[in-house]
Enzyme design. Structure first.
Site, PDB file in Angstrom:
ATOM      1  N   ARG A   1      -8.948   3.722   6.630  1.00 26.17           N
ATOM      2  CA  ARG A   1      -8.106   2.615   6.185  1.00 26.17           C
ATOM      3  C   ARG A   1      -6.652   2.929   6.498  1.00 26.17           C
ATOM      4  NH1 ARG A   1      -5.450   2.260   0.859  1.00 26.17           N
ATOM      5  NH2 ARG A   1      -4.621   0.146   0.554  1.00 26.17           N
TER       6      ARG A   1
ATOM      7  N   LYS B   1      -9.677  -8.794  -0.234  1.00 25.50           N
ATOM      8  CA  LYS B   1      -9.384  -7.917  -1.372  1.00 25.50           C
ATOM      9  C   LYS B   1      -9.323  -8.779  -2.641  1.00 25.50           C
ATOM     10  CE  LYS B   1      -6.264  -4.727  -0.839  1.00 25.50           C
ATOM     11  NZ  LYS B   1      -4.946  -4.094  -0.510  1.00 25.50           N
TER      12      LYS B   1
ATOM     13  N   THR C   1     -10.167   2.054  -5.575  1.00 24.94           N
ATOM     14  CA  THR C   1      -9.086   2.342  -6.516  1.00 24.94           C
ATOM     15  C   THR C   1      -9.452   3.384  -7.579  1.00 24.94           C
ATOM     16  OG1 THR C   1      -8.469  -0.011  -6.337  1.00 24.94           O
ATOM     17  CG2 THR C   1      -7.207   1.352  -7.850  1.00 24.94           C
TER      18      THR C   1
ATOM     19  N   ARG D   1       8.117  -6.690  -5.960  1.00 22.95           N
ATOM     20  CA  ARG D   1       8.562  -5.388  -6.439  1.00 22.95           C
ATOM     21  C   ARG D   1       9.912  -5.489  -7.145  1.00 22.95           C
ATOM     22  NH1 ARG D   1       5.335  -1.475  -4.464  1.00 22.95           N
ATOM     23  NH2 ARG D   1       4.122  -1.913  -2.602  1.00 22.95           N
TER      24      ARG D   1
END
Length: 485
Positions: free
Chosen positions: A36, A227, A285, A77
């Protein structure tokens, strides 16, 4: 090519921890099936070099390594804060805005935010989570370009930490201009899979599919992985599975956007739904996160990986463990060991018994795969050999979860590379077979030369595409190795 005892595949994120050819080789040999590349970090030059190394090592070790490009998605963010960060205390009042400034009267801190349309996305009472949910703010009011909030869960906040807005209707596009530029780069580099971040509905997959068609129509067969990070995606799961080639259970953001106690339930729901529709599913994760600093995982992490296998994951993923951790090779070996131990007890504890989607009953490849699995159960065969061009028959065969090894033979290099993600599949790149006889010979030569099996053992052959000019129908064949010699 050697047959892997492990059936579930390992996805590993590549980063500074394995950035040399020697270290990357060690990681891939340890058991990685899919690399990945996280496009939230690194430059195109970095990724170009890594892709070149992966392809080179893959050729050297005679094993297809699939490459998964993970697009960043919209960047939400915190902006630039003082180097030491700021300390947020419970019940303090903060102002969230696009630019840093001195706090006005009545405001304890100003927090610069890199979140497009923030003020339009929240309302009074909305939650704003910072740094993977470690800090929480509650919105008091919003104006055109700023939001006033109260700290409900405090702590230290530093620059560029992630922002989540659970329960808010976010209007920003999921596929950004940066994603388009990165996708164009990935298609040029011939990545095998593209993971799409911030998926909210099936339309997000269609947008990326159209972008591929616009950028490079020759790469339209690039596989797309959705995802699943947001509750909207879970609500639209069935439609997403209809248009995506696979899904990733992105448990980090999913836990922040919903709640940690719901993640195990959603994980099982997603895996079951994906298997029912014969879609790839990656569980990701924090699987062995403690191995970022430690040479061994916690017992809870080992149980987590094993349960993902029992649930029916096609692959499990390492992130920081291999990208930035101190023990990347050990993490892969540990993942491999846990998977093998879980698979040895699958008959006792496995929960993957997918009921086919009604549409599958009209799919010739599904009928072939079911017939091959049942034949393998009733006879003493050593393996199932699948001939496939685009990978569809191999994928469906994989999803029936046969108890014998599955060897996939393809004349297509791109298909060969993609097969690295398929559960239980050992891929072979072979010349095109123009007759059934030449197909059988190809299987025999590859199996015997690889010392996988011996003359006299039986195999089941299935073909998912017509062979030769006569174009006979797809078939299932029981064959004894060496019978024609």
């Amino acid at each position: 090519m050697t047959m892997n005892k492990r059936k579930a595949k390992i996805v590993a994120t590549i980063g500074p921890a394995c950035d040399t050819e020697e270290k990357l080789r060690d990681v891939l040999i340890a058991g990685v099936d899919v690399v990945r590349l996280n496009f939230s970090h690194g430059t195109h030059e970095d990724h170009h070099r890594r892709i070149g190394l992966v392809r080179k090592i893959s050729e050297d070790i005679h094993k297809p390594i699939s490459i998964l490009q993970d697009l960043q998605g919209p960047k939400m963010r915190v902006g630039n804060l003082p180097e030491q960060g700021i300390e947020l205390k419970k019940d303090e009042i903060v102002l969230l805005t696009a630019r840093a400034s001195m706090p006005p009267a009545g405001i304890d801190h100003v927090i610069p935010m890199e979140v497009p349309e923030l003020a339009r996305s929240v309302r009074e009472g909305s939650r704003v989570l910072l740094d993977d949910g470690r800090l929480e703010l509650i919105v008091k009011s919003s104006k055109t370009d700023s939001v006033e909030a109260v700290v409900s869960l405090g702590g230290k906040l530093t620059s560029h930490k992630g922002v989540n807005l659970p329960g808010s209707e976010i209007t920003i596009p999921g596929f950004t201009e940066k994603d388009r530029e990165d996708l164009e780069f990935g298609l040029k580099e011939e990545v095998d899979y593209v993971a799409i971040s911030f998926v909210r509905s099936a339309n997000d997959i269609k947008i990326v599919r159209q972008a591929i068609s616009d950028i490079n129509p020759a790469r339209i067969d690039t596989r797309l992985i959705a995802k699943l990070e947001r509750p909207e995606a879970i609500a639209d799961l069935d439609a997403i599975l209809n248009v995506a080639d696979g899904v990733m259970v992105a448990r980090g953001d999913l836990g922040v956007e919903t709640s940690p106690q719901l993640v195990p339930i959603m994980q099982k729901l997603i895996i079951e739904a994906a298997n029912k529709k014969s879609r790839q599913v990656i569980t990701a994760t924090q699987m062995l996160e403690s191995m970022i600093q430690n040479p061994r995982p916690t017992r809870a992490e080992a149980s987590d990986v094993a349960n993902a296998i029992f649930d029916g994951s096609d692959a499990v993923m390492l992130s920081g463990e291999t990208a930035s951790g101190a023990y990347p090779v050990e993490a892969v070996r540990m993942m491999d060991s846990i998977i093998q131990e879980a698979e040895a007890h699958d008959a006792e504890w496995g929960h993957c018994h997918p009921t086919p989607d009604p549409l599958s009953l009209h799919d010739d490849s599904y009928s072939l795969a079911r017939a091959a699995k049942e034949l393998a159960q009733d006879t003493d065969v050593s393996c199932i050999a699948v001939f496939t061009r685009g990978g569809h028959t191999a994928r469906v065969m994989s999803k029936t979860r046969p108890h014998v090894p599955v060897l996939a033979f393809t004349p297509d290099k791109r298909t060969y590379q993609r097969l690295g993600l398929y559960w239980g599949i050992t891929p072979f790149l072979v010349p095109f077979a123009s007759t059934v006889e030449s197909m059988i010979k190809t299987v025999e030569d590859a199996i015997i030369e690889s010392s996988l099996m011996k003359v006299g053992q039986q195999v089941i052959l299935i073909s998912g595409f017509p062979v030769g000019e006569m174009r006979p129908p797809n078939f299932v064949l029981l064959h004894t190795l060496g019978a024609n010699k």
